[in-house]
Design a protein around this motif. Structure first.
Motif, PDB file in Angstrom:
ATOM      1  N   VAL A 143       0.847  -1.192   0.000  1.00  0.00           N
ATOM      2  CA  VAL A 143       0.000   0.000   0.000  1.00  0.00           C
ATOM      3  C   VAL A 143       0.883   1.244   0.000  1.00  0.00           C
ATOM      4  CG1 VAL A 143      -1.723   1.336   1.267  1.00  0.00           C
ATOM      5  CG2 VAL A 143      -1.906  -1.164   1.162  1.00  0.00           C
ATOM      6  N   VAL A 144       0.670   2.093  -0.989  1.00  0.00           N
ATOM      7  CA  VAL A 144       1.369   3.372  -1.088  1.00  0.00           C
ATOM      8  C   VAL A 144       0.405   4.470  -0.670  1.00  0.00           C
ATOM      9  CG1 VAL A 144       2.480   4.993  -2.671  1.00  0.00           C
ATOM     10  CG2 VAL A 144       2.864   2.535  -2.935  1.00  0.00           C
ATOM     11  N   THR A 145       0.879   5.417   0.124  1.00  0.00           N
ATOM     12  CA  THR A 145       0.031   6.525   0.584  1.00  0.00           C
ATOM     13  C   THR A 145       0.666   7.857   0.200  1.00  0.00           C
ATOM     14  OG1 THR A 145       1.095   6.530   2.754  1.00  0.00           O
ATOM     15  CG2 THR A 145      -0.876   5.186   2.508  1.00  0.00           C
ATOM     16  N   LYS A 146      -0.164   8.886   0.148  1.00  0.00           N
ATOM     17  CA  LYS A 146       0.295  10.227  -0.222  1.00  0.00           C
ATOM     18  C   LYS A 146       0.886  10.936   0.991  1.00  0.00           C
ATOM     19  CE  LYS A 146      -3.327  10.875  -3.725  1.00  0.00           C
ATOM     20  NZ  LYS A 146      -4.465  11.725  -4.162  1.00  0.00           N
ATOM     21  N   ALA A 147       2.152  11.286   0.902  1.00  0.00           N
ATOM     22  CA  ALA A 147       2.771  12.089   1.955  1.00  0.00           C
ATOM     23  C   ALA A 147       2.566  13.571   1.685  1.00  0.00           C
ATOM     24  CB  ALA A 147       4.258  11.773   2.052  1.00  0.00           C
ATOM     25  N   ASP A 148       2.401  13.938   0.415  1.00  0.00           N
ATOM     26  CA  ASP A 148       2.202  15.338   0.011  1.00  0.00           C
ATOM     27  C   ASP A 148       1.105  15.382  -1.049  1.00  0.00           C
ATOM     28  OD1 ASP A 148       2.272  17.969  -0.725  1.00  0.00           O
ATOM     29  OD2 ASP A 148       4.358  17.967  -1.420  1.00  0.00           O
ATOM     30  N   PRO A 149      -0.160  15.374  -0.650  1.00  0.00           N
ATOM     31  CA  PRO A 149      -1.251  15.366  -1.634  1.00  0.00           C
ATOM     32  C   PRO A 149      -1.337  16.638  -2.462  1.00  0.00           C
ATOM     33  CG  PRO A 149      -2.107  15.629   0.600  1.00  0.00           C
ATOM     34  CD  PRO A 149      -0.653  15.303   0.736  1.00  0.00           C
ATOM     35  N   ALA A 150      -0.572  17.674  -2.110  1.00  0.00           N
ATOM     36  CA  ALA A 150      -0.552  18.905  -2.897  1.00  0.00           C
ATOM     37  C   ALA A 150       0.415  18.826  -4.071  1.00  0.00           C
ATOM     38  CB  ALA A 150      -0.193  20.092  -2.007  1.00  0.00           C
ATOM     39  N   HIS A 151       1.215  17.752  -4.136  1.00  0.00           N
ATOM     40  CA  HIS A 151       2.193  17.649  -5.221  1.00  0.00           C
ATOM     41  C   HIS A 151       1.546  17.020  -6.451  1.00  0.00           C
ATOM     42  CE1 HIS A 151       5.793  16.754  -7.513  1.00  0.00           C
ATOM     43  NE2 HIS A 151       6.437  17.572  -6.707  1.00  0.00           N
ATOM     44  N   PRO A 152       1.822  17.549  -7.661  1.00  0.00           N
ATOM     45  CA  PRO A 152       1.207  17.020  -8.875  1.00  0.00           C
ATOM     46  C   PRO A 152       1.454  15.538  -9.121  1.00  0.00           C
ATOM     47  CG  PRO A 152       2.241  19.126  -9.320  1.00  0.00           C
ATOM     48  CD  PRO A 152       2.634  18.751  -7.925  1.00  0.00           C
ATOM     49  N   ALA A 153       2.524  14.992  -8.571  1.00  0.00           N
ATOM     50  CA  ALA A 153       2.812  13.570  -8.767  1.00  0.00           C
ATOM     51  C   ALA A 153       1.836  12.669  -8.030  1.00  0.00           C
ATOM     52  CB  ALA A 153       4.239  13.262  -8.326  1.00  0.00           C
ATOM     53  N   THR A 154       0.939  13.249  -7.241  1.00  0.00           N
ATOM     54  CA  THR A 154      -0.070  12.455  -6.518  1.00  0.00           C
ATOM     55  C   THR A 154      -1.472  12.667  -7.070  1.00  0.00           C
ATOM     56  OG1 THR A 154      -0.646  14.141  -4.851  1.00  0.00           O
ATOM     57  CG2 THR A 154       1.285  12.770  -4.404  1.00  0.00           C
ATOM     58  N   PHE A 155      -1.655  13.598  -7.997  1.00  0.00           N
ATOM     59  CA  PHE A 155      -3.005  14.024  -8.376  1.00  0.00           C
ATOM     60  C   PHE A 155      -3.837  12.905  -9.009  1.00  0.00           C
ATOM     61  CE2 PHE A 155      -1.828  18.815  -8.910  1.00  0.00           C
ATOM     62  CZ  PHE A 155      -1.627  18.902  -7.544  1.00  0.00           C
ATOM     63  N   GLY A 156      -3.201  11.988  -9.722  1.00  0.00           N
ATOM     64  CA  GLY A 156      -3.951  10.913 -10.363  1.00  0.00           C
ATOM     65  C   GLY A 156      -4.054   9.654  -9.540  1.00  0.00           C
ATOM     66  N   VAL A 178      14.935  15.869   2.234  1.00  0.00           N
ATOM     67  CA  VAL A 178      14.045  15.775   1.083  1.00  0.00           C
ATOM     68  C   VAL A 178      12.607  15.910   1.556  1.00  0.00           C
ATOM     69  CG1 VAL A 178      15.643  14.332  -0.232  1.00  0.00           C
ATOM     70  CG2 VAL A 178      13.895  13.244   1.193  1.00  0.00           C
ATOM     71  N   ASN A 179      11.716  16.135   0.592  1.00  0.00           N
ATOM     72  CA  ASN A 179      10.297  16.315   0.887  1.00  0.00           C
ATOM     73  C   ASN A 179       9.526  15.123   0.337  1.00  0.00           C
ATOM     74  OD1 ASN A 179      10.357  19.392   1.748  1.00  0.00           O
ATOM     75  ND2 ASN A 179      11.617  19.173  -0.085  1.00  0.00           N
ATOM     76  N   PRO A 180       9.072  14.199   1.188  1.00  0.00           N
ATOM     77  CA  PRO A 180       8.396  12.997   0.698  1.00  0.00           C
ATOM     78  C   PRO A 180       7.110  13.328  -0.057  1.00  0.00           C
ATOM     79  CG  PRO A 180       9.101  12.702   2.973  1.00  0.00           C
ATOM     80  CD  PRO A 180       9.280  14.162   2.646  1.00  0.00           C
ATOM     81  N   VAL A 181       6.888  12.605  -1.140  1.00  0.00           N
ATOM     82  CA  VAL A 181       5.666  12.709  -1.941  1.00  0.00           C
ATOM     83  C   VAL A 181       4.787  11.478  -1.732  1.00  0.00           C
ATOM     84  CG1 VAL A 181       4.758  12.809  -4.307  1.00  0.00           C
ATOM     85  CG2 VAL A 181       6.727  14.215  -3.657  1.00  0.00           C
ATOM     86  N   LEU A 182       5.400  10.293  -1.800  1.00  0.00           N
ATOM     87  CA  LEU A 182       4.712   9.033  -1.545  1.00  0.00           C
ATOM     88  C   LEU A 182       5.521   8.212  -0.558  1.00  0.00           C
ATOM     89  CD1 LEU A 182       3.793   7.886  -5.193  1.00  0.00           C
ATOM     90  CD2 LEU A 182       2.256   8.974  -3.536  1.00  0.00           C
TER      91      LEU A 182
END
Length: 258
Positions: A143-156, A178-182
């Motif tokens: 299971v992968v979760t969003k660490a930064d839902p404001a980042h475009p790499a999570t939008f889809g 670094v700033n985690p995205v996922l």
């Protein structure tokens, strides 16, 4: 021009192809996808998907199979994508070219195998990536979760995403923030499931699989996802990858900008 002097240019032309898919593209992108021992089947699939993205999103794509382009002028590219192609394969001139590009405000996207570099070989590149590869268990679903839902790499992506990949373990020898995205939830797979003679421990609750940072004068987006060819046909993975590329190339889409 002597033939001996022309040969390197001819060789470079044979492995670097510009795909003029948009006469007025919003930006130019260089993708490096080198065939290596562990990663080559993905290349034709990924190239087709990137060409479709270029047509859909109106950017100009240059596809390279070898890193000779990094010895020339990279200033026209809004971003360079190292697609399963690590900087450890670069020669001295190519390393210098990437360093000049980033110091002049260039941007980079680092995908999966491109994270891996022999420790101490090129510390600058290790810092650009932001984390150093340690080991990975066998490919598993997690299971992968969003660490930064404001980042475009999570939008889809959904808030919880079932994905199957090699869950790289990382260290941080250079102390890079670094700033985690996922992130991946290690409770949903076995971090210790590995081949005989190897040992993996997992990273615990703090296990990023995608992140961003500012480096030199540019933006860097990193994703550890993208091991096999089928992934480059998957709509959600391509949404993730395109979101990272678009952000790196433009800086748009996220309130957090380096």
């Amino acid at each position: 021009m002597k033939l001996s002097h022309a040969l390197p240019a001819l060789a470079a032309a044979a492995v670097v192809s510009s795909t003029a898919l948009a006469a007025d593209g919003q930006f130019q992108l260089l993708v490096l996808a080198m065939p290596t021992k562990y990663h080559y089947e993905y290349i034709p699939v990924a190239r087709e998907s990137f060409e479709k993205l270029a047509r859909l999103h109106a950017f100009d794509l240059t596809w390279a199979a070898q890193p000779w382009a990094f010895e020339g002028d990279l200033s026209k590219y809004a971003a360079v994508v190292l697609l399963n192609s690590s900087g450890e394969e670069f020669n001295e001139a190519q390393r210098a070219g990437l360093e000049r590009y980033m110091r002049a405000g260039g941007n980079a996207v680092v995908v999966h195998r491109a994270i891996i570099s022999k420790p101490g070989l090129w510390p600058w590149y290790e810092k650009l990536v932001g984390r150093s590869f340690v080991i990975h268990p066998m490919l598993q679903t997690a299971v992968v979760t969003k660490a930064d839902p404001a980042h475009p790499a999570t939008f889809g992506l959904p808030d919880k995403w079932l994905w199957s990949d090699e869950w790289y373990e990382f260290s941080n020898p250079h102390g890079v923030k670094v700033n985690p995205v996922l992130t991946v939830d290690e409770r949903t797979y076995d971090p210790k499931k590995i081949w005989p003679g190897q040992v993996a421990h997992g990273m615990g609750a703090d296990h990023p699989v995608s992140w961003w940072q500012g480096y030199e004068k540019g933006r860097v987006f990193v994703t550890a996802l993208g091991h096999n060819a089928e992934m480059y046909k998957n709509a959600q993975y391509l949404d993730h990858l395109w979101g990272g590329v678009w952000w790196a190339a433009t800086g748009y889409g996220s309130p957090k900008r380096p």
